[in-house]
Design an enzyme around this catalytic site. Structure first.
Site, PDB file in Angstrom:
ATOM      1  N   LYS A  19      34.229  46.626  38.988  1.00  0.00           N
ATOM      2  CA  LYS A  19      33.752  46.944  40.349  1.00  0.00           C
ATOM      3  C   LYS A  19      32.922  45.783  40.891  1.00  0.00           C
ATOM      4  O   LYS A  19      33.094  45.366  42.025  1.00  0.00           O
ATOM      5  CB  LYS A  19      32.868  48.199  40.364  1.00  0.00           C
ATOM      6  CG  LYS A  19      33.516  49.547  40.204  1.00  0.00           C
ATOM      7  CD  LYS A  19      34.382  49.981  41.330  1.00  0.00           C
ATOM      8  CE  LYS A  19      35.808  49.561  41.137  1.00  0.00           C
ATOM      9  NZ  LYS A  19      36.696  50.403  40.438  1.00  0.00           N
TER      10      LYS A  19
ATOM     11  N   LYS B  12      45.204  47.746  47.915  1.00  0.00           N
ATOM     12  CA  LYS B  12      44.948  49.092  47.409  1.00  0.00           C
ATOM     13  C   LYS B  12      46.054  49.545  46.474  1.00  0.00           C
ATOM     14  O   LYS B  12      45.818  50.169  45.459  1.00  0.00           O
ATOM     15  CB  LYS B  12      44.834  50.053  48.594  1.00  0.00           C
ATOM     16  CG  LYS B  12      44.512  51.479  48.208  1.00  0.00           C
ATOM     17  CD  LYS B  12      43.103  51.593  47.687  1.00  0.00           C
ATOM     18  CE  LYS B  12      42.799  52.942  47.074  1.00  0.00           C
ATOM     19  NZ  LYS B  12      41.652  52.849  46.161  1.00  0.00           N
TER      20      LYS B  12
ATOM     21  N   HIS C 178      28.493  38.300  17.747  1.00  0.00           N
ATOM     22  CA  HIS C 178      29.629  37.467  17.333  1.00  0.00           C
ATOM     23  C   HIS C 178      29.946  36.381  18.348  1.00  0.00           C
ATOM     24  O   HIS C 178      31.074  35.885  18.381  1.00  0.00           O
ATOM     25  CB  HIS C 178      30.860  38.344  17.072  1.00  0.00           C
ATOM     26  CG  HIS C 178      30.640  39.333  15.969  1.00  0.00           C
ATOM     27  ND1 HIS C 178      30.423  38.956  14.663  1.00  0.00           N
ATOM     28  CD2 HIS C 178      30.557  40.685  15.981  1.00  0.00           C
ATOM     29  CE1 HIS C 178      30.225  40.040  13.913  1.00  0.00           C
ATOM     30  NE2 HIS C 178      30.301  41.105  14.700  1.00  0.00           N
TER      31      HIS C 178
ATOM     32  N   TRP D  41      51.630  42.016  52.897  1.00  0.00           N
ATOM     33  CA  TRP D  41      50.807  41.403  51.856  1.00  0.00           C
ATOM     34  C   TRP D  41      51.728  40.418  51.167  1.00  0.00           C
ATOM     35  O   TRP D  41      52.698  40.811  50.523  1.00  0.00           O
ATOM     36  CB  TRP D  41      50.308  42.476  50.889  1.00  0.00           C
ATOM     37  CG  TRP D  41      49.215  42.009  50.002  1.00  0.00           C
ATOM     38  CD1 TRP D  41      47.939  41.726  50.360  1.00  0.00           C
ATOM     39  CD2 TRP D  41      49.286  41.786  48.593  1.00  0.00           C
ATOM     40  NE1 TRP D  41      47.218  41.336  49.266  1.00  0.00           N
ATOM     41  CE2 TRP D  41      48.008  41.366  48.168  1.00  0.00           C
ATOM     42  CE3 TRP D  41      50.290  41.903  47.637  1.00  0.00           C
ATOM     43  CZ2 TRP D  41      47.726  41.055  46.848  1.00  0.00           C
ATOM     44  CZ3 TRP D  41      50.011  41.586  46.329  1.00  0.00           C
ATOM     45  CH2 TRP D  41      48.731  41.172  45.937  1.00  0.00           C
TER      46      TRP D  41
ATOM     47  N   GLU E 124      35.169  42.726  41.699  1.00  0.00           N
ATOM     48  CA  GLU E 124      36.132  42.828  42.803  1.00  0.00           C
ATOM     49  C   GLU E 124      35.484  42.970  44.172  1.00  0.00           C
ATOM     50  O   GLU E 124      36.051  42.547  45.166  1.00  0.00           O
ATOM     51  CB  GLU E 124      37.146  43.956  42.560  1.00  0.00           C
ATOM     52  CG  GLU E 124      36.583  45.346  42.654  1.00  0.00           C
ATOM     53  CD  GLU E 124      37.652  46.416  42.548  1.00  0.00           C
ATOM     54  OE1 GLU E 124      38.719  46.264  43.137  1.00  0.00           O
ATOM     55  OE2 GLU E 124      37.395  47.431  41.856  1.00  0.00           O
TER      56      GLU E 124
ATOM     57  N   ASN F 127      58.962  47.275  52.481  1.00  0.00           N
ATOM     58  CA  ASN F 127      57.841  47.439  51.562  1.00  0.00           C
ATOM     59  C   ASN F 127      58.416  47.358  50.157  1.00  0.00           C
ATOM     60  O   ASN F 127      59.385  48.048  49.861  1.00  0.00           O
ATOM     61  CB  ASN F 127      57.234  48.828  51.827  1.00  0.00           C
ATOM     62  CG  ASN F 127      55.986  49.080  51.017  1.00  0.00           C
ATOM     63  OD1 ASN F 127      55.500  48.185  50.338  1.00  0.00           O
ATOM     64  ND2 ASN F 127      55.478  50.287  51.097  1.00  0.00           N
ATOM     65  N   GLY F 128      57.878  46.504  49.299  1.00  0.00           N
ATOM     66  CA  GLY F 128      58.394  46.420  47.933  1.00  0.00           C
ATOM     67  C   GLY F 128      58.983  45.054  47.665  1.00  0.00           C
ATOM     68  O   GLY F 128      58.511  44.044  48.200  1.00  0.00           O
TER      69      GLY F 128
ATOM     70  N   ARG G  34      45.231  49.626  52.816  1.00  0.00           N
ATOM     71  CA  ARG G  34      46.093  49.250  51.696  1.00  0.00           C
ATOM     72  C   ARG G  34      45.986  47.757  51.396  1.00  0.00           C
ATOM     73  O   ARG G  34      46.460  47.308  50.360  1.00  0.00           O
ATOM     74  CB  ARG G  34      47.554  49.595  52.028  1.00  0.00           C
ATOM     75  CG  ARG G  34      47.798  51.079  52.182  1.00  0.00           C
ATOM     76  CD  ARG G  34      49.059  51.343  52.959  1.00  0.00           C
ATOM     77  NE  ARG G  34      50.253  50.939  52.246  1.00  0.00           N
ATOM     78  CZ  ARG G  34      51.042  51.771  51.576  1.00  0.00           C
ATOM     79  NH1 ARG G  34      50.726  53.039  51.518  1.00  0.00           N
ATOM     80  NH2 ARG G  34      52.119  51.341  50.979  1.00  0.00           N
TER      81      ARG G  34
ATOM     82  N   GLU H 220      34.467  49.172  33.446  1.00  0.00           N
ATOM     83  CA  GLU H 220      34.710  49.639  34.812  1.00  0.00           C
ATOM     84  C   GLU H 220      33.628  49.121  35.755  1.00  0.00           C
ATOM     85  O   GLU H 220      33.925  48.672  36.866  1.00  0.00           O
ATOM     86  CB  GLU H 220      34.793  51.177  34.819  1.00  0.00           C
ATOM     87  CG  GLU H 220      34.920  51.825  36.174  1.00  0.00           C
ATOM     88  CD  GLU H 220      36.069  51.298  37.031  1.00  0.00           C
ATOM     89  OE1 GLU H 220      36.929  50.566  36.534  1.00  0.00           O
ATOM     90  OE2 GLU H 220      36.075  51.619  38.238  1.00  0.00           O
TER      91      GLU H 220
ATOM     92  N   CYS I 143      51.884  46.072  51.383  1.00  0.00           N
ATOM     93  CA  CYS I 143      52.603  46.256  52.650  1.00  0.00           C
ATOM     94  C   CYS I 143      52.556  47.716  53.123  1.00  0.00           C
ATOM     95  O   CYS I 143      52.553  48.638  52.314  1.00  0.00           O
ATOM     96  CB  CYS I 143      54.065  45.880  52.490  1.00  0.00           C
ATOM     97  SG  CYS I 143      54.276  44.173  52.003  1.00  0.00           S
TER      98      CYS I 143
END
Ligand code: F6R
Length: 681
Positions: free
Chosen positions: A558, A676, A577, A88, A561, A115-116, A33, A554, A2
């Site tokens: 990437k 974000k 294994h 969001w 996503e 927001n939150g 965001r 990492e 948000c």
């Protein structure tokens, strides 16, 4: 996640077109965001009327909806307050109904953007429903507007700030409202120079009251914990916010821009002030007043009006097609910014000002626990080895959510390091609070100055990577990595036995930026490679060992996503294994095989893959004789000190993920289902 943007003009005449455009532009600055719907509330044509617009999808769709609704754009307002929001979805699906702003009643007496998360919204909702309120949405936010209305109806003479305090007292969770936002930044634009560059903080005057009144106040305070009795307004101390008054004490024309993020404000003004947790900013008739509930809570009694250095072009894409691409290509500069004024490569010295006071305490700690999520977690994994080697302190690396799920033991002699680009990630923040409660020393490694993690930790390092707007973190990863290596170097400064190694690492750091530039020249060939080998694939395997396993993790994150291609990172030693069963001549594989002390072991995995008909693409050092065959597909990256090699190796993987996504025509900067800044659990 948000985003909030508000705009207030006082004695500065603006028409509705200007106000709506300002709000829409503010929202578009917050788009990075991540969000799924957007909305705004502005004043209507008649007194006390509100016009609200809400739409699912992008800000552009909200703009269309407003155009279709044909409000009178020429209507002008001498003073006006508009609020807007990108949502969001967390409580309730993305629908127009669930979009913010939310209202107290059909007349919009109170409108709120938030927001939150409000964790006790169910209890509040049940209570308010029992008082006759009818809820229109599935959100947690709506209870705030309804609660304000309920309290106001009980006490119609109540001042707005007193009401706001009473509302906030009832809310539990992490919330920012317009009303109030942590961390909220307020931009201020005045035509005349401001008288002073700070705003006083106002408190309830408990401390200054005679005993009888103080006890009365305590009683009021106690009862105000219930919904029925907000605090008595007569107990509030009021002062003028001197910044906005003329010499004769009359408020000046002023505009206020309120946002969850300075990037939405810089185009309007460079003068901003950051609110601290629990601050209540009240803007009324051109004056900004900041209130707090209690006085002696260790916070300063002024909030400084600062000049932000963020330039608009810094948050624009420039010559690049996507923010992610821009940020990948910024890395030669962003790592330099991380080291600027801190690494003295000539005299072989590292100075991290934000840690100076605590460095000897950290040296004596029993354990260092790194706690983070996602990419930030990978950067912690990537530096674990060098921390262990240089400090000889036991190191643990934890995913914040798992750490909390386990309620892992933490002790006073632990140092807990919270690594976060945004500084707002809910899981990391909760883990931070958990560690603070247990008396551990906490260190923040964050990118966003003034973020919650940077404010709540005892000390820390800002990674100074500059704003990262693409949802996929790239330059923040390399800057976190560098900042943490410098942290390890600082901690080991007193160890003579490590002197040579430290020097070697510092020399390596000094060359990193140039080596980044070298690797970025591979951009076109990596683009071609993606088209040739990975187009229309269903899955991809990434193999690495030792310090290169975090690089593989990492890289795989990437790729997943951004390009939505399933990609799995496997520790090469684990291949035999189980995972080897996947390998055949069809499965695309990338193997990280730059030279380090584990190279021979890594080669075993390579041979195992080749023996199964696999044809891995190899990330290796230039001219490595092991991979000289023309048949071997290679991405050659320069060699550096082993513990820094991951910094270089990750860049081709960032480029692979980028070109894979572009090849699929995907929205690189706003991947689906991701935000974000993840401010929910
Ligand atoms: C991936 C990514 C996320 C974040 C994670 C933590 O590209 O950006 O995995 O790393 O959500 O965010 P911060 O670092 O802001 O705490």
């Amino acid at each position: 996640m948000c985003g909030i943007f508000g705009y207030i003009n006082y004695l500065v005449e603006r028409d509705r077109q200007f106000i709506i455009d300002t709000l829409l532009n503010g929202l578009s600055r917050l788009e990075y965001r991540g969000y799924d719907s957007a909305g705004m509330a502005v004043d209507g044509d008649k007194k006390n009327e509100v016009q609200a617009f809400k739409e699912v999808g992008k800000v552009a769709k909200l703009r269309e909806l407003i155009a279709e609704s044909k409000p009178d754009m020429t209507k002008s307002f001498e003073s006006h307050a508009g609020i807007s929001h990108t949502r969001w979805a967390t409580h309730g699906t993305p629908t127009r109904q669930n979009c913010h702003p939310h209202r107290s009643d059909a007349n919009w007496e109170f409108a709120v953007v938030h927001n939150g998360i409000i964790t006790n919204y169910k209890e509040l909702k049940a209570l308010l429903e029992s008082k006759g309120f009818r809820f229109e949405t599935e959100t947690d936010t709506e209870c705030i507007a309804k609660l304000a209305k309920y309290l106001y109806d009980q006490h119609p003479d109540i001042e707005f700030t007193v009401l706001a305090k009473a509302v906030i007292k009832e809310l539990e969770g992490a919330f920012g409202l317009l009303l109030k936002v942590p961390p909220l930044v307020i931009g201020v634009r005045t035509s005349k120079k401001m008288k002073v560059d700070f705003v006083d903080v106002e408190y309830s005057e408990e401390g200054a009251l005679p005993a009888e009144q103080a006890s009365q106040n305590a009683a009021i305070k106690k009862s105000s914990a219930s919904l029925l009795a907000p605090p008595d307004k007569s107990l509030l101390h009021r002062s003028q916010s001197r910044a906005f008054l003329s010499d004769d004490g009359i408020p000046q024309p002023a505009e206020f821009f309120l946002s969850s993020d300075p990037s939405a404000i810089v185009e309007h003004t460079k003068k901003v002030l950051y609110l601290e947790d629990d601050d209540i900013a009240h803007i009324h008739e051109g004056q900004l007043n900041i209130h707090r509930l209690t006085k002696d809570d260790g916070t300063s009694n002024v909030r400084t009006i600062q000049t932000i250095e963020l330039e608009l072009q810094e948050i624009m894409k420039g010559k690049f097609d996507h923010f992610m691409q821009k940020e990948i290509f910024e890395q030669p500069e962003s790592v330099v910014n991380t080291m600027r004024g801190r690494l003295d490569a000539v005299n072989k010295k590292v100075t991290l000002g934000g840690l100076r006071q605590y460095i000897s305490t950290i040296r004596r700690c029993r354990r260092i626990i790194f706690i983070a999520c996602g990419t930030s977690y990978h950067s912690c994994m990537a530096v674990r080895g060098v921390f262990e080697e240089l400090t000889e302190i036991p190191i643990a690396v934890e995913l914040a959510s798992d750490f909390l799920d386990r309620q892992a033991p933490v002790f006073r002699d632990d140092t807990c390091v919270f690594v976060s680009q945004s500084g707002e990630t809910a899981d990391s923040l909760m883990a931070l609070r958990y560690c603070l409660e247990r008396g551990a020393l906490t260190v923040g490694v964050v990118n966003v100055v003034g973020s919650s993690i940077s404010l709540l930790t005892h000390c820390g390092v800002h990674i100074n990577a500059g704003p990262e707007i693409g949802v996929a973190s790239t330059k923040a990863y390399t800057s976190q990595f560098v900042a943490m290596v410098m942290f390890a170097l600082s901690l080991s400064e007193d160890r003579a036995s490590k002197a040579k190694r430290r020097e070697e690492i510092m020399e390596g750091l000094a060359k990193i930026s140039e080596q980044f530039r070298e690797i970025l020249k591979l951009n076109e060939s990596i683009k071609d490679m993606c088209a040739k080998f990975f187009k229309d694939q269903k899955s991809l395997l990434l193999l690495g060992r030792g310090a290169q396993f975090p690089t593989a993790l990492e890289g795989a994150l990437k790729i997943k996503e951004i390009s939505y291609l399933h990609c799995e990172a496997v520790m090469s030693g684990e291949l035999k294994h189980g995972v080897l069963a996947l390998v055949d001549e069809n499965l695309p594989i990338i193997m990280i095989l730059t030279r380090d002390n584990l190279f021979t072991k890594s080669l075993n995995a390579y041979q195992q893959v080749i023996a199964r008909g696999g044809r891995p693409i190899v990330i290796c050092n230039p001219e490595d004789p092991e991979f000289s065959s023309a048949q071997t597909e290679k991405i050659a990256v320069p060699k550096t000190v082993d513990c820094l090699q991951g910094l270089l190796n990750v860049i081709p993987l960032q480029l692979v993920s980028y070109w894979l996504a572009v090849g699929e025509g995907l929205n690189v900067d706003f991947p689906r289902n991701l935000a974000k800044s993840v401010t929910v659990e």
